[in-house]
Motif scaffolding. Structure first.
Motif, PDB file in Angstrom:
ATOM      1  N   MET A 263       0.815  -1.214   0.000  1.00  0.00           N
ATOM      2  CA  MET A 263       0.000   0.000   0.000  1.00  0.00           C
ATOM      3  C   MET A 263       0.848   1.264   0.000  1.00  0.00           C
ATOM      4  SD  MET A 263      -2.955  -1.057   2.748  1.00  0.00           S
ATOM      5  CE  MET A 263      -4.038  -2.458   2.484  1.00  0.00           C
ATOM      6  N   VAL A 264       1.991   1.231   0.675  1.00  0.00           N
ATOM      7  CA  VAL A 264       2.791   2.453   0.787  1.00  0.00           C
ATOM      8  C   VAL A 264       3.856   2.574  -0.295  1.00  0.00           C
ATOM      9  CG1 VAL A 264       2.352   2.741   3.249  1.00  0.00           C
ATOM     10  CG2 VAL A 264       4.312   1.386   2.515  1.00  0.00           C
ATOM     11  N   TYR A 265       4.145   1.461  -0.983  1.00  0.00           N
ATOM     12  CA  TYR A 265       5.042   1.507  -2.152  1.00  0.00           C
ATOM     13  C   TYR A 265       4.340   0.817  -3.328  1.00  0.00           C
ATOM     14  CZ  TYR A 265       8.726   2.597   1.264  1.00  0.00           C
ATOM     15  OH  TYR A 265       9.467   3.171   2.273  1.00  0.00           O
ATOM     16  N   PRO A 266       3.231   1.376  -3.822  1.00  0.00           N
ATOM     17  CA  PRO A 266       2.424   0.684  -4.831  1.00  0.00           C
ATOM     18  C   PRO A 266       3.098   0.535  -6.184  1.00  0.00           C
ATOM     19  CG  PRO A 266       1.622   2.918  -4.510  1.00  0.00           C
ATOM     20  CD  PRO A 266       2.642   2.677  -3.447  1.00  0.00           C
ATOM     21  N   THR A 267       4.150   1.321  -6.462  1.00  0.00           N
ATOM     22  CA  THR A 267       4.785   1.274  -7.783  1.00  0.00           C
ATOM     23  C   THR A 267       6.102   0.498  -7.783  1.00  0.00           C
ATOM     24  OG1 THR A 267       5.982   3.359  -7.415  1.00  0.00           O
ATOM     25  CG2 THR A 267       3.766   3.500  -8.369  1.00  0.00           C
TER      26      THR A 267
ATOM     27  N   LEU B 132      12.277  13.835 -11.059  1.00  0.00           N
ATOM     28  CA  LEU B 132      12.505  13.191  -9.756  1.00  0.00           C
ATOM     29  C   LEU B 132      11.529  13.698  -8.692  1.00  0.00           C
ATOM     30  CD1 LEU B 132      14.245  15.157  -7.559  1.00  0.00           C
ATOM     31  CD2 LEU B 132      16.029  14.761  -9.248  1.00  0.00           C
ATOM     32  N   LEU B 133      11.061  14.941  -8.866  1.00  0.00           N
ATOM     33  CA  LEU B 133      10.110  15.483  -7.880  1.00  0.00           C
ATOM     34  C   LEU B 133       8.762  14.757  -7.913  1.00  0.00           C
ATOM     35  CD1 LEU B 133      10.522  19.377  -7.827  1.00  0.00           C
ATOM     36  CD2 LEU B 133      10.589  17.822  -5.861  1.00  0.00           C
ATOM     37  N   VAL B 134       8.262  14.501  -9.121  1.00  0.00           N
ATOM     38  CA  VAL B 134       6.946  13.867  -9.237  1.00  0.00           C
ATOM     39  C   VAL B 134       6.926  12.498  -8.567  1.00  0.00           C
ATOM     40  CG1 VAL B 134       5.269  12.895 -10.852  1.00  0.00           C
ATOM     41  CG2 VAL B 134       6.201  15.192 -11.259  1.00  0.00           C
ATOM     42  N   PRO B 135       7.878  11.593  -8.861  1.00  0.00           N
ATOM     43  CA  PRO B 135       7.837  10.300  -8.155  1.00  0.00           C
ATOM     44  C   PRO B 135       8.127  10.401  -6.665  1.00  0.00           C
ATOM     45  CG  PRO B 135       9.775  10.435  -9.579  1.00  0.00           C
ATOM     46  CD  PRO B 135       8.901  11.597  -9.921  1.00  0.00           C
ATOM     47  N   TYR B 136       8.964  11.373  -6.277  1.00  0.00           N
ATOM     48  CA  TYR B 136       9.267  11.520  -4.846  1.00  0.00           C
ATOM     49  C   TYR B 136       8.021  11.966  -4.080  1.00  0.00           C
ATOM     50  CZ  TYR B 136      12.988  11.663  -1.335  1.00  0.00           C
ATOM     51  OH  TYR B 136      13.823  11.373  -0.279  1.00  0.00           O
ATOM     52  N   LEU B 137       7.356  12.993  -4.604  1.00  0.00           N
ATOM     53  CA  LEU B 137       6.144  13.484  -3.955  1.00  0.00           C
ATOM     54  C   LEU B 137       5.021  12.453  -4.012  1.00  0.00           C
ATOM     55  CD1 LEU B 137       6.368  17.111  -5.360  1.00  0.00           C
ATOM     56  CD2 LEU B 137       6.537  16.490  -2.935  1.00  0.00           C
ATOM     57  N   ASP B 138       4.963  11.707  -5.113  1.00  0.00           N
ATOM     58  CA  ASP B 138       3.978  10.640  -5.215  1.00  0.00           C
ATOM     59  C   ASP B 138       4.241   9.569  -4.163  1.00  0.00           C
ATOM     60  OD1 ASP B 138       1.758   9.250  -6.703  1.00  0.00           O
ATOM     61  OD2 ASP B 138       3.341   7.760  -6.990  1.00  0.00           O
ATOM     62  N   GLY B 139       5.528   9.322  -3.880  1.00  0.00           N
ATOM     63  CA  GLY B 139       5.879   8.375  -2.833  1.00  0.00           C
ATOM     64  C   GLY B 139       5.399   8.831  -1.466  1.00  0.00           C
ATOM     65  N   MET B 140       5.498  10.138  -1.207  1.00  0.00           N
ATOM     66  CA  MET B 140       4.989  10.677   0.062  1.00  0.00           C
ATOM     67  C   MET B 140       3.470  10.549   0.137  1.00  0.00           C
ATOM     68  SD  MET B 140       7.236  14.176   0.497  1.00  0.00           S
ATOM     69  CE  MET B 140       8.948  14.240  -0.039  1.00  0.00           C
TER      70      MET B 140
ATOM     71  N   VAL C 228      13.430   6.973   7.754  1.00  0.00           N
ATOM     72  CA  VAL C 228      14.078   5.815   7.111  1.00  0.00           C
ATOM     73  C   VAL C 228      13.210   5.331   5.952  1.00  0.00           C
ATOM     74  CG1 VAL C 228      14.791   3.413   7.449  1.00  0.00           C
ATOM     75  CG2 VAL C 228      15.246   5.115   9.225  1.00  0.00           C
ATOM     76  N   CYS C 229      11.907   5.238   6.184  1.00  0.00           N
ATOM     77  CA  CYS C 229      10.987   4.750   5.163  1.00  0.00           C
ATOM     78  C   CYS C 229      10.859   5.731   3.997  1.00  0.00           C
ATOM     79  CB  CYS C 229       9.626   4.494   5.779  1.00  0.00           C
ATOM     80  SG  CYS C 229       9.641   3.263   7.098  1.00  0.00           S
ATOM     81  N   MET C 230      10.862   7.025   4.283  1.00  0.00           N
ATOM     82  CA  MET C 230      10.791   8.023   3.213  1.00  0.00           C
ATOM     83  C   MET C 230      12.076   8.038   2.383  1.00  0.00           C
ATOM     84  SD  MET C 230       7.806   9.538   3.225  1.00  0.00           S
ATOM     85  CE  MET C 230       6.395   9.873   4.280  1.00  0.00           C
ATOM     86  N   ASP C 231      13.207   7.815   3.040  1.00  0.00           N
ATOM     87  CA  ASP C 231      14.471   7.726   2.288  1.00  0.00           C
ATOM     88  C   ASP C 231      14.411   6.612   1.247  1.00  0.00           C
ATOM     89  OD1 ASP C 231      15.752   9.797   3.644  1.00  0.00           O
ATOM     90  OD2 ASP C 231      16.659   8.463   5.134  1.00  0.00           O
ATOM     91  N   LEU C 232      13.735   5.519   1.578  1.00  0.00           N
ATOM     92  CA  LEU C 232      13.671   4.373   0.679  1.00  0.00           C
ATOM     93  C   LEU C 232      12.874   4.660  -0.588  1.00  0.00           C
ATOM     94  CD1 LEU C 232      13.241   1.539   3.325  1.00  0.00           C
ATOM     95  CD2 LEU C 232      15.225   1.885   1.827  1.00  0.00           C
ATOM     96  N   ILE C 233      12.121   5.768  -0.612  1.00  0.00           N
ATOM     97  CA  ILE C 233      11.416   6.161  -1.841  1.00  0.00           C
ATOM     98  C   ILE C 233      12.406   6.321  -2.983  1.00  0.00           C
ATOM     99  CG2 ILE C 233      10.112   8.020  -2.958  1.00  0.00           C
ATOM    100  CD1 ILE C 233       8.735   8.510  -0.250  1.00  0.00           C
ATOM    101  N   GLU C 234      13.570   6.900  -2.701  1.00  0.00           N
ATOM    102  CA  GLU C 234      14.569   7.107  -3.757  1.00  0.00           C
ATOM    103  C   GLU C 234      15.065   5.786  -4.313  1.00  0.00           C
ATOM    104  OE1 GLU C 234      17.559  10.181  -3.408  1.00  0.00           O
ATOM    105  OE2 GLU C 234      16.542  11.039  -1.664  1.00  0.00           O
ATOM    106  N   ILE C 235      15.241   4.791  -3.461  1.00  0.00           N
ATOM    107  CA  ILE C 235      15.699   3.477  -3.916  1.00  0.00           C
ATOM    108  C   ILE C 235      14.630   2.809  -4.764  1.00  0.00           C
ATOM    109  CG2 ILE C 235      16.430   1.181  -3.156  1.00  0.00           C
ATOM    110  CD1 ILE C 235      18.479   3.372  -2.601  1.00  0.00           C
TER     111      ILE C 235
END
Length: 358
Positions: A57-61, A290-298, A188-195
């Motif tokens: 649910m929190v990393y749907p992509t 990079l902003l669009v996927p990062y913000l989408d991750g949040m 920690v979990c938000m950092d993993l959005i970049e990975i």
């Protein structure tokens, strides 16, 4: 509790990852391999939580490989947090420090090789595996930031809670809010959005006040929503580290008033995020890739955390038996620190803050 859970404003679509089924199977194998979960009672409790669904649910992509990786981080954070919050370690800051020093050594590369015949605690074995799989291809500044967030969670936030319990300190709302983003390991979990997204945000973006605002608002939303949904259970357990409890305590409000007050603040954080998001996208069109996927991750974190919190049995106040007899759920071998039985006469609360970790 006679009060009702308030509606929490979160205007983002509900999504889930198509690889959740595979990740559930992976988690079962990985937790057995690392020794994080092996007793039958603990295994049953672990499976009921359904962390595979949460991570989906929190990393749907995320692709299959990355979903497995972040799911392993989730499980590690949740299980370690449960252990550190249990009735024996939860009131013993010194004993907590000795445990987390071994973990910090893994992160900073100073961990000694085990002696012949020596077996490291399961949490250390699992962390070494996670670190090896997560950091090799990451940018140096990302590794530095991720390590800082992880070590801050392990050393500062965890011992802060244990110290409050040991000294019967009730923190202020302001102090709690600042610490909560670390006790929940949400950075920690938000950092993993970049990975997961395969992006590399420059330090200049991370230092931009609009980005800081968006990230802080998203983190607050996740943590405070967790506090709303775990409030009733944590009241049963006597846990003070909950924003609803602190609002009620410091402002002299009733339960329903305190819940509604936190819900109103959650709506304000959502609006704060949306404003910062619009400003970032308008100011940095060249960084939209990079902003669009990062913000989408949040966004996904805020929405997914809310959806999981609504359905998980983890926050059921009737399900507190494992905390009264922690050996039925918690496993000493995970941290390698046997409980001090002399302290067990008056067990402290055992609650995990979700990213995790509520």
């Amino acid at each position: 509790m006679d009060s009702e859970l308030p509606d929490i404003y979160c205007p983002f679509p509900q999504r889930t990852n198509p690889h959740v089924g595979h990740t559930r199977g992976h988690l079962d194998a990985w937790t057995r391999q690392t020794g994080l979960v092996h007793r039958e009672s603990a295994r049953n409790r672990f499976e009921q939580a359904d962390f595979g669904a949460f991570v989906g649910m929190v990393y749907p992509t995320a692709d299959e490989e990355h979903l497995d990786l972040v799911a392993d981080w989730f499980v590690w954070l949740f299980l370690v947090d449960d252990q550190l919050d249990d009735g024996h370690l939860g009131r013993s800051p010194d004993r907590v420090r000795s445990v987390v020093e071994r973990m910090r050594a893994v992160v900073d590369g100073s961990a000694p090789e085990p002696l012949p015949g020596e077996e490291a605690p399961a949490a250390v074995i699992a962390l070494a595996d996670l670190w090896k799989r997560t950091t090799p291809n990451a940018a140096p500044h990302w590794r530095t930031r991720f390590a800082w967030h992880l070590v801050t969670y392990l050393t500062t936030a965890t011992t802060w809670e244990a110290g409050n319990r040991a000294e019967d300190v009730v923190p202020s709302e302001e102090t709690y809010i600042a610490k909560r983003r670390h006790t929940g390991a949400i950075h920690v979990c938000m950092d993993l959005i970049e990975i997961v997204a395969g992006i590399e945000a420059p330090e200049s973006l991370h230092n931009d006040p609009r980005f800081i605002t968006a990230l802080e608002a998203a983190c607050n939303h996740v943590c405070w929503a967790n506090d709303v949904y775990s409030f009733e259970k944590e009241q049963v357990l006597g846990e003070i580290h909950n924003l609803v409890h602190l609002v009620r305590h410091h402002r002299g409000l009733g339960e329903q008033q305190a819940l509604d007050h936190v819900a109103e603040r959650l709506a304000m954080e959502t609006e704060r995020f949306l404003t910062a998001e619009d400003e970032l996208l308008e100011l940095y069109p060249e960084l939209s890739g990079l902003l669009v996927p990062y913000l989408d991750g949040m966004r996904s974190w805020m929405r997914g955390n809310l959806d999981w919190s609504r359905q998980t049995p983890r926050y059921n106040p009737a399900d507190v038996g494992q905390y009264e007899e922690p050996e039925e759920y918690l496993e000493e071998t995970v941290l390698g620190v046997p409980p001090a039985r002399t302290e067990a006469a008056a067990p402290a609360p055992c609650t995990a803050k979700a990213p995790p970790a509520g």
